[in-house]
Write a protein that holds these residues in place. Structure first.
Motif, PDB file in Angstrom:
ATOM      1  N   ILE A  39      52.921  35.017  29.461  1.00  0.00           N
ATOM      2  CA  ILE A  39      52.259  33.923  30.181  1.00  0.00           C
ATOM      3  C   ILE A  39      52.969  32.612  29.889  1.00  0.00           C
ATOM      4  O   ILE A  39      53.317  31.850  30.799  1.00  0.00           O
ATOM      5  CB  ILE A  39      50.769  33.829  29.803  1.00  0.00           C
ATOM      6  N   GLY A  40      53.186  32.339  28.603  1.00  0.00           N
ATOM      7  CA  GLY A  40      53.889  31.115  28.234  1.00  0.00           C
ATOM      8  C   GLY A  40      55.324  31.108  28.719  1.00  0.00           C
ATOM      9  O   GLY A  40      55.837  30.069  29.149  1.00  0.00           O
ATOM     10  N   TYR A  41      55.983  32.256  28.671  1.00  0.00           N
ATOM     11  CA  TYR A  41      57.383  32.333  29.076  1.00  0.00           C
ATOM     12  C   TYR A  41      57.549  32.036  30.563  1.00  0.00           C
ATOM     13  O   TYR A  41      58.453  31.290  30.966  1.00  0.00           O
ATOM     14  CB  TYR A  41      57.934  33.714  28.754  1.00  0.00           C
ATOM     15  N   HIS A  42      56.680  32.608  31.400  1.00  0.00           N
ATOM     16  CA  HIS A  42      56.841  32.483  32.848  1.00  0.00           C
ATOM     17  C   HIS A  42      56.119  31.270  33.447  1.00  0.00           C
ATOM     18  O   HIS A  42      56.578  30.724  34.456  1.00  0.00           O
ATOM     19  CB  HIS A  42      56.336  33.746  33.543  1.00  0.00           C
ATOM     20  N   TYR A  43      54.999  30.857  32.835  1.00  0.00           N
ATOM     21  CA  TYR A  43      54.196  29.806  33.472  1.00  0.00           C
ATOM     22  C   TYR A  43      53.914  28.609  32.563  1.00  0.00           C
ATOM     23  O   TYR A  43      53.410  27.597  33.033  1.00  0.00           O
ATOM     24  CB  TYR A  43      52.860  30.387  33.963  1.00  0.00           C
ATOM     25  N   GLY A  44      54.231  28.726  31.302  1.00  0.00           N
ATOM     26  CA  GLY A  44      54.002  27.613  30.384  1.00  0.00           C
ATOM     27  C   GLY A  44      52.664  27.682  29.676  1.00  0.00           C
ATOM     28  O   GLY A  44      52.568  27.399  28.488  1.00  0.00           O
ATOM     29  N   SER A  45      51.615  28.033  30.410  1.00  0.00           N
ATOM     30  CA  SER A  45      50.282  28.118  29.826  1.00  0.00           C
ATOM     31  C   SER A  45      49.374  28.919  30.746  1.00  0.00           C
ATOM     32  O   SER A  45      49.688  29.125  31.927  1.00  0.00           O
ATOM     33  CB  SER A  45      49.686  26.722  29.617  1.00  0.00           C
ATOM     34  N   LYS A  46      48.245  29.339  30.200  1.00  0.00           N
ATOM     35  CA  LYS A  46      47.254  30.045  31.013  1.00  0.00           C
ATOM     36  C   LYS A  46      46.720  29.145  32.123  1.00  0.00           C
ATOM     37  O   LYS A  46      46.526  29.587  33.267  1.00  0.00           O
ATOM     38  CB  LYS A  46      46.104  30.527  30.123  1.00  0.00           C
ATOM     39  N   ASP A  47      46.487  27.869  31.817  1.00  0.00           N
ATOM     40  CA  ASP A  47      45.950  26.952  32.815  1.00  0.00           C
ATOM     41  C   ASP A  47      46.924  26.759  33.975  1.00  0.00           C
ATOM     42  O   ASP A  47      46.517  26.704  35.143  1.00  0.00           O
ATOM     43  CB  ASP A  47      45.627  25.601  32.180  1.00  0.00           C
ATOM     44  N   ALA A  48      48.214  26.656  33.657  1.00  0.00           N
ATOM     45  CA  ALA A  48      49.212  26.511  34.714  1.00  0.00           C
ATOM     46  C   ALA A  48      49.246  27.748  35.594  1.00  0.00           C
ATOM     47  O   ALA A  48      49.384  27.659  36.825  1.00  0.00           O
ATOM     48  CB  ALA A  48      50.591  26.260  34.106  1.00  0.00           C
ATOM     49  N   LEU A  49      49.103  28.908  34.990  1.00  0.00           N
ATOM     50  CA  LEU A  49      49.071  30.155  35.760  1.00  0.00           C
ATOM     51  C   LEU A  49      47.831  30.208  36.645  1.00  0.00           C
ATOM     52  O   LEU A  49      47.912  30.610  37.814  1.00  0.00           O
ATOM     53  CB  LEU A  49      49.086  31.352  34.810  1.00  0.00           C
ATOM     54  N   MET A  50      46.691  29.790  36.133  1.00  0.00           N
ATOM     55  CA  MET A  50      45.464  29.811  36.929  1.00  0.00           C
ATOM     56  C   MET A  50      45.549  28.833  38.098  1.00  0.00           C
ATOM     57  O   MET A  50      45.046  29.112  39.196  1.00  0.00           O
ATOM     58  CB  MET A  50      44.257  29.507  36.058  1.00  0.00           C
ATOM     59  N   ARG A  51      46.180  27.692  37.877  1.00  0.00           N
ATOM     60  CA  ARG A  51      46.368  26.750  38.987  1.00  0.00           C
ATOM     61  C   ARG A  51      47.221  27.386  40.076  1.00  0.00           C
ATOM     62  O   ARG A  51      46.913  27.272  41.274  1.00  0.00           O
ATOM     63  CB  ARG A  51      47.014  25.452  38.492  1.00  0.00           C
ATOM     64  N   LYS A  52      48.287  28.047  39.664  1.00  0.00           N
ATOM     65  CA  LYS A  52      49.167  28.730  40.619  1.00  0.00           C
ATOM     66  C   LYS A  52      48.411  29.832  41.349  1.00  0.00           C
ATOM     67  O   LYS A  52      48.550  30.009  42.569  1.00  0.00           O
ATOM     68  CB  LYS A  52      50.361  29.318  39.873  1.00  0.00           C
ATOM     69  N   ALA A  53      47.589  30.579  40.625  1.00  0.00           N
ATOM     70  CA  ALA A  53      46.834  31.673  41.225  1.00  0.00           C
ATOM     71  C   ALA A  53      45.822  31.154  42.239  1.00  0.00           C
ATOM     72  O   ALA A  53      45.633  31.749  43.307  1.00  0.00           O
ATOM     73  CB  ALA A  53      46.126  32.472  40.134  1.00  0.00           C
ATOM     74  N   PHE A  54      45.185  30.038  41.916  1.00  0.00           N
ATOM     75  CA  PHE A  54      44.198  29.465  42.835  1.00  0.00           C
ATOM     76  C   PHE A  54      44.850  29.037  44.143  1.00  0.00           C
ATOM     77  O   PHE A  54      44.369  29.360  45.235  1.00  0.00           O
ATOM     78  CB  PHE A  54      43.492  28.278  42.187  1.00  0.00           C
ATOM     79  N   ILE A  55      45.948  28.316  44.047  1.00  0.00           N
ATOM     80  CA  ILE A  55      46.625  27.835  45.249  1.00  0.00           C
ATOM     81  C   ILE A  55      47.185  28.998  46.059  1.00  0.00           C
ATOM     82  O   ILE A  55      47.079  29.023  47.290  1.00  0.00           O
ATOM     83  CB  ILE A  55      47.729  26.830  44.864  1.00  0.00           C
ATOM     84  N   ALA A  56      47.752  29.993  45.389  1.00  0.00           N
ATOM     85  CA  ALA A  56      48.280  31.168  46.091  1.00  0.00           C
ATOM     86  C   ALA A  56      47.165  31.908  46.809  1.00  0.00           C
ATOM     87  O   ALA A  56      47.344  32.376  47.948  1.00  0.00           O
ATOM     88  CB  ALA A  56      48.988  32.090  45.109  1.00  0.00           C
ATOM     89  N   SER A  57      45.996  32.020  46.181  1.00  0.00           N
ATOM     90  CA  SER A  57      44.863  32.691  46.812  1.00  0.00           C
ATOM     91  C   SER A  57      44.410  31.948  48.054  1.00  0.00           C
ATOM     92  O   SER A  57      44.087  32.564  49.079  1.00  0.00           O
ATOM     93  CB  SER A  57      43.699  32.807  45.820  1.00  0.00           C
ATOM     94  N   CYS A  58      44.393  30.628  47.990  1.00  0.00           N
ATOM     95  CA  CYS A  58      44.002  29.823  49.149  1.00  0.00           C
ATOM     96  C   CYS A  58      44.985  30.020  50.302  1.00  0.00           C
ATOM     97  O   CYS A  58      44.574  30.154  51.465  1.00  0.00           O
ATOM     98  CB  CYS A  58      43.946  28.349  48.769  1.00  0.00           C
ATOM     99  N   GLU A  59      46.260  30.009  49.990  1.00  0.00           N
ATOM    100  CA  GLU A  59      47.283  30.188  51.021  1.00  0.00           C
ATOM    101  C   GLU A  59      47.167  31.561  51.682  1.00  0.00           C
ATOM    102  O   GLU A  59      47.259  31.677  52.912  1.00  0.00           O
ATOM    103  CB  GLU A  59      48.671  30.004  50.417  1.00  0.00           C
ATOM    104  N   GLU A  60      46.965  32.574  50.875  1.00  0.00           N
ATOM    105  CA  GLU A  60      46.846  33.930  51.420  1.00  0.00           C
ATOM    106  C   GLU A  60      45.587  34.074  52.262  1.00  0.00           C
ATOM    107  O   GLU A  60      45.598  34.718  53.319  1.00  0.00           O
ATOM    108  CB  GLU A  60      46.826  34.940  50.264  1.00  0.00           C
ATOM    109  N   TRP A  61      44.517  33.471  51.815  1.00  0.00           N
ATOM    110  CA  TRP A  61      43.257  33.538  52.570  1.00  0.00           C
ATOM    111  C   TRP A  61      43.411  32.863  53.928  1.00  0.00           C
ATOM    112  O   TRP A  61      43.018  33.401  54.957  1.00  0.00           O
ATOM    113  CB  TRP A  61      42.135  32.888  51.778  1.00  0.00           C
ATOM    114  N   GLY A  62      44.002  31.676  53.933  1.00  0.00           N
ATOM    115  CA  GLY A  62      44.197  30.961  55.185  1.00  0.00           C
ATOM    116  C   GLY A  62      45.081  31.725  56.150  1.00  0.00           C
ATOM    117  O   GLY A  62      44.799  31.797  57.351  1.00  0.00           O
TER     118      GLY A  62
END
Length: 203
Positions: A39-62
């Motif tokens: 998680i830290g290696y690819h995204y820096g932190s869990k929070d950064a990964l969750m932000r990415k996941a949220f935005i990706a989910s919104c894009e896919e839903w739309g």
């Protein structure tokens, strides 16, 4: 998929199953099959990964709203604008009625924005593109054909309406408006007939 993609998919699943704030790094690891250090290696932190996941989910839903069956007979180049408006909102409303976990995650994140600057900035950066995508969807054109002013003005209107409907669908799903209701409301507001008569004609 590699660990980076696995982590993102795992985080998106956790977003739906546990919610944004309750998801832990270990939850994501369990859902993705990756390891904690990745998680830290690819995204820096869990929070950064969750932000990415949220935005990706919104894009896919739309992007997937246009795939909802039904109401397509009105979504043609020759349809009246209000008919197209009603038909597309019927598609959106079908999704709101059947994807409550996704909607709940959206509304949860709205409540976090005042206290989470990084989350607010991430969503703020994606918001203009989201408005552009909604305009393109409703007009049946590629994103590249949507000018900046239309994305800002009309896209913001669509986003405001969508957000309000999401909240309403969680509070009182049994009295949601239909696409035709929304089109009728828009017509009456613009015609000055909100109360069923032309503005200024009352006693």
């Amino acid at each position: 998929m590699g660990h980076r993609e696995d982590l993102l998919e795992g985080a998106k699943r956790c977003l739906l199953e546990k919610g944004y704030a309750r998801t832990t790094a270990r939850d994501i690891v369990a859902a993705s099959g990756a390891n904690l250090a990745s998680i830290g290696y690819h995204y820096g932190s869990k929070d950064a990964l969750m932000r990415k996941a949220f935005i990706a989910s919104c894009e896919e839903w739309g992007a997937s709203v246009s795939e909802v069956p039904g109401a397509d007979e009105a979504v043609t180049a020759g349809a009246e604008p209000l008919e197209r408006f009603a038909a597309f909102w019927d598609k959106v409303l079908q999704r709101l009625a059947t994807e409550r976990e996704f909607i709940a995650a959206q509304v949860e994140v709205l409540g976090l924005l005042p206290r989470d600057e990084a989350l607010r900035e991430a969503i703020g950066e994606a918001l203009p593109e989201g408005g552009e995508g909604l305009v393109a969807l409703f007009e049946g054109v590629p994103d590249t054909e949507v000018d900046a002013e239309s994305a800002r003005v009309v896209g913001s209107f669509y986003q405001a309406l969508l957000t309000g409907l999401m909240v309403q669908s969680l509070i009182n799903p049994d009295v949601m408006p239909s696409g035709r209701d929304l089109a009728t409301a828009l017509r009456r507001v613009t015609a000055g007939e909100v109360l069923g008569q032309p503005k200024g004609d009352g006693a």
